[in-house]
Every structure is written in structure tokens, then in C-alpha cells.
Design a protein around this motif. Structure first.
Motif, PDB file in Angstrom:
ATOM      1  N   GLU A 193       0.839  -1.200   0.000  1.00 27.66           N
ATOM      2  CA  GLU A 193       0.000   0.000   0.000  1.00 27.66           C
ATOM      3  C   GLU A 193       0.877   1.255   0.000  1.00 27.66           C
ATOM      4  OE1 GLU A 193      -3.002   2.187   3.061  1.00 27.66           O
ATOM      5  OE2 GLU A 193      -3.271   0.030   2.818  1.00 27.66           O
ATOM      6  N   PHE A 194       1.944   1.248   0.804  1.00 28.91           N
ATOM      7  CA  PHE A 194       2.888   2.364   0.840  1.00 28.91           C
ATOM      8  C   PHE A 194       3.499   2.580  -0.545  1.00 28.91           C
ATOM      9  CE2 PHE A 194       7.341   3.673   1.142  1.00 28.91           C
ATOM     10  CZ  PHE A 194       7.218   4.900   1.777  1.00 28.91           C
ATOM     11  N   CYS A 195       3.967   1.495  -1.162  1.00 28.06           N
ATOM     12  CA  CYS A 195       4.572   1.572  -2.502  1.00 28.06           C
ATOM     13  C   CYS A 195       3.575   2.123  -3.514  1.00 28.06           C
ATOM     14  CB  CYS A 195       5.022   0.189  -2.971  1.00 28.06           C
ATOM     15  SG  CYS A 195       6.683  -0.199  -2.548  1.00 28.06           S
ATOM     16  N   ASN A 196       2.374   1.606  -3.500  1.00 34.04           N
ATOM     17  CA  ASN A 196       1.355   2.047  -4.444  1.00 34.04           C
ATOM     18  C   ASN A 196       0.987   3.517  -4.252  1.00 34.04           C
ATOM     19  OD1 ASN A 196       1.255  -0.450  -5.696  1.00 34.04           O
ATOM     20  ND2 ASN A 196      -0.431  -1.195  -4.422  1.00 34.04           N
ATOM     21  N   GLN A 197       0.908   3.964  -2.996  1.00 26.05           N
ATOM     22  CA  GLN A 197       0.624   5.375  -2.726  1.00 26.05           C
ATOM     23  C   GLN A 197       1.744   6.258  -3.269  1.00 26.05           C
ATOM     24  OE1 GLN A 197       0.104   5.765   1.496  1.00 26.05           O
ATOM     25  NE2 GLN A 197      -2.034   5.133   1.450  1.00 26.05           N
ATOM     26  N   PHE A 198       2.984   5.824  -3.075  1.00 24.64           N
ATOM     27  CA  PHE A 198       4.119   6.612  -3.547  1.00 24.64           C
ATOM     28  C   PHE A 198       4.144   6.660  -5.076  1.00 24.64           C
ATOM     29  CE2 PHE A 198       8.661   7.040  -4.725  1.00 24.64           C
ATOM     30  CZ  PHE A 198       8.840   8.333  -4.274  1.00 24.64           C
ATOM     31  N   LEU A 199       3.944   5.519  -5.735  1.00 27.65           N
ATOM     32  CA  LEU A 199       3.939   5.485  -7.198  1.00 27.65           C
ATOM     33  C   LEU A 199       2.798   6.331  -7.764  1.00 27.65           C
ATOM     34  CD1 LEU A 199       4.797   1.726  -7.849  1.00 27.65           C
ATOM     35  CD2 LEU A 199       6.274   3.717  -8.225  1.00 27.65           C
ATOM     36  N   LEU A 200       1.642   6.283  -7.121  1.00 27.44           N
ATOM     37  CA  LEU A 200       0.503   7.093  -7.543  1.00 27.44           C
ATOM     38  C   LEU A 200       0.833   8.580  -7.399  1.00 27.44           C
ATOM     39  CD1 LEU A 200      -2.426   6.902  -8.562  1.00 27.44           C
ATOM     40  CD2 LEU A 200      -3.149   7.008  -6.171  1.00 27.44           C
ATOM     41  N   PHE A 201       1.493   8.955  -6.304  1.00 31.39           N
ATOM     42  CA  PHE A 201       1.919  10.338  -6.101  1.00 31.39           C
ATOM     43  C   PHE A 201       2.843  10.776  -7.233  1.00 31.39           C
ATOM     44  CE2 PHE A 201       5.353  13.105  -4.651  1.00 31.39           C
ATOM     45  CZ  PHE A 201       4.641  14.239  -4.303  1.00 31.39           C
ATOM     46  N   LEU A 202       3.824   9.934  -7.579  1.00 30.54           N
ATOM     47  CA  LEU A 202       4.762  10.269  -8.658  1.00 30.54           C
ATOM     48  C   LEU A 202       4.032  10.450  -9.986  1.00 30.54           C
ATOM     49  CD1 LEU A 202       7.755   7.821  -7.952  1.00 30.54           C
ATOM     50  CD2 LEU A 202       7.604  10.259  -7.373  1.00 30.54           C
ATOM     51  N   GLU A 203       3.118   9.536 -10.296  1.00 28.88           N
ATOM     52  CA  GLU A 203       2.369   9.593 -11.559  1.00 28.88           C
ATOM     53  C   GLU A 203       1.462  10.817 -11.627  1.00 28.88           C
ATOM     54  OE1 GLU A 203       0.107   6.024 -12.221  1.00 28.88           O
ATOM     55  OE2 GLU A 203       1.884   4.882 -12.794  1.00 28.88           O
ATOM     56  N   GLN A 204       0.685  11.030 -10.584  1.00 27.45           N
ATOM     57  CA  GLN A 204      -0.304  12.116 -10.587  1.00 27.45           C
ATOM     58  C   GLN A 204       0.353  13.488 -10.672  1.00 27.45           C
ATOM     59  OE1 GLN A 204      -2.593  11.388  -7.029  1.00 27.45           O
ATOM     60  NE2 GLN A 204      -4.130  10.210  -8.140  1.00 27.45           N
ATOM     61  N   ASN A 205       1.555  13.611 -10.135  1.00 21.66           N
ATOM     62  CA  ASN A 205       2.221  14.911 -10.095  1.00 21.66           C
ATOM     63  C   ASN A 205       3.377  15.032 -11.084  1.00 21.66           C
ATOM     64  OD1 ASN A 205       0.694  16.156  -7.800  1.00 21.66           O
ATOM     65  ND2 ASN A 205       1.417  14.283  -6.839  1.00 21.66           N
ATOM     66  N   ASN A 206       3.497  14.066 -11.976  1.00 24.01           N
ATOM     67  CA  ASN A 206       4.532  14.069 -13.019  1.00 24.01           C
ATOM     68  C   ASN A 206       5.927  14.360 -12.466  1.00 24.01           C
ATOM     69  OD1 ASN A 206       2.609  13.634 -15.116  1.00 24.01           O
ATOM     70  ND2 ASN A 206       2.022  15.779 -14.902  1.00 24.01           N
ATOM     71  N   ILE A 207       6.275  13.666 -11.388  1.00 23.54           N
ATOM     72  CA  ILE A 207       7.577  13.855 -10.755  1.00 23.54           C
ATOM     73  C   ILE A 207       8.646  13.194 -11.622  1.00 23.54           C
ATOM     74  CG2 ILE A 207       8.996  13.444  -8.697  1.00 23.54           C
ATOM     75  CD1 ILE A 207       6.592  15.321  -8.192  1.00 23.54           C
ATOM     76  N   GLU A 208       9.672  13.976 -11.971  1.00 22.80           N
ATOM     77  CA  GLU A 208      10.746  13.476 -12.824  1.00 22.80           C
ATOM     78  C   GLU A 208      12.010  13.122 -12.047  1.00 22.80           C
ATOM     79  OE1 GLU A 208      11.253  15.922 -16.392  1.00 22.80           O
ATOM     80  OE2 GLU A 208       9.284  16.763 -15.930  1.00 22.80           O
ATOM     81  N   LYS A 209      12.159  13.697 -10.858  1.00 26.41           N
ATOM     82  CA  LYS A 209      13.344  13.405 -10.054  1.00 26.41           C
ATOM     83  C   LYS A 209      12.993  13.534  -8.573  1.00 26.41           C
ATOM     84  CE  LYS A 209      18.223  13.747 -10.153  1.00 26.41           C
ATOM     85  NZ  LYS A 209      19.387  14.128 -10.895  1.00 26.41           N
TER      86      LYS A 209
END
Length: 131
Positions: A44-60
Motif C-alpha cells: 500500500e505504501f509503494c502504491n501510494q508513492f507510485l501514484l503520487f509520482l504519476e499524478q504529479n509528473n515527478i521526474e526526479k
């Protein structure tokens, strides 16, 4: 380019996000790993983090380094979370030493944004020092 600074504390991932040189006040300011011994909780932690990266277009992602031993050593859970962050397939991850952040603070006048929460300050400085 969207980047985020992260400070790992206890079982929390504290986040500050930037677009170019501007701080972005996002709804997600921290992600918590509820139980580091439970596989579902870790997923769940991993999925929340990956979703955060995707939703906010984090590049680094920049993570504030923690000591591995001594009085100020990071806890085992923080190193587990760091490993999970580094394994993300969406963006590059870089570690930033406390000395680098401290040197940046001494050379620059830092004005924290009004909407930045006190607990986000180290995450903010981690990313800001790398702009």
C-alpha cells in the motif's frame, strides 16, 4: 520539470514538491508506512508513492541522507522505505547529504513558503538545495 524532496522520519515519508524553481503546495504532504512487517501495508505504501509520482509528473526525487550508525542514525524502517523509493520505475532518485543541505543554507537566504508545514522544511531544503 517537477521534482520532490523527501525526508524519511520514523515511518513517514515527508514531501515537498517543486515545479522549476517554484514550490507547489500539494494535498499530499506525507505518506505513512503503517506496519513495516506486513506485506499488504508495504504494498500500500509503494502504491501510494507510485501514484503520487504519476499524478504529479515527478521526474526526479531527492532524499535527505541519514547516518547509518551513531547517535543520529536513521531507523531500520527508514532504510526499508528508502529502498522501496529507489526501486520505483518512474523517475530517478538521488541522495543528498545533510552537509550539502547545511552548506546551501549558509550560502543562501532561505524563505519558506507560507503554505509549507513546519514538518516539511527538511524535505523542502533537500529539493531546494538541488535546483
Amino acid at each position: 520539470m517537477n521534482i520532490c524532496g523527501i525526508e524519511l522520519k520514523s515511518n513517514q515519508l515527508l514531501i515537498a514538491t517543486f515545479n522549476e524553481n517554484e514550490y507547489i503546495d500539494l494535498k499530499t504532504k506525507k505518506i505513512v508506512l503503517e506496519d513495516d512487517e506486513n506485506q499488504l501495508s508495504i504494498r500500500e505504501f509503494c502504491n501510494q508513492f507510485l501514484l503520487f509520482l504519476e499524478q504529479n509528473n515527478i521526474e526526479k526525487v531527492y532524499i535527505k541522507k541519514r547516518a547509518k550508525k551513531g547517535n543520529f542514525a536513521g531507523g531500520a524502517v527508514t532504510f526499508k522505505m528508502e529502498g522501496l523509493i529507489q526501486l520505483n520505475p518512474l523517475c530517478e532518485v538521488e541522495l543528498v547529504s545533510a552537509q550539502t543541505i547545511s552548506a546551501f543554507e549558509k550560502k543562501n537566504i532561505i524563505e519558506f513558503p507560507e503554505k509549507l508545514m513546519k514538518y516539511q522544511e527538511q524535505a523542502f531544503l533537500t529539493a531546494y538545495s538541488q535546483l
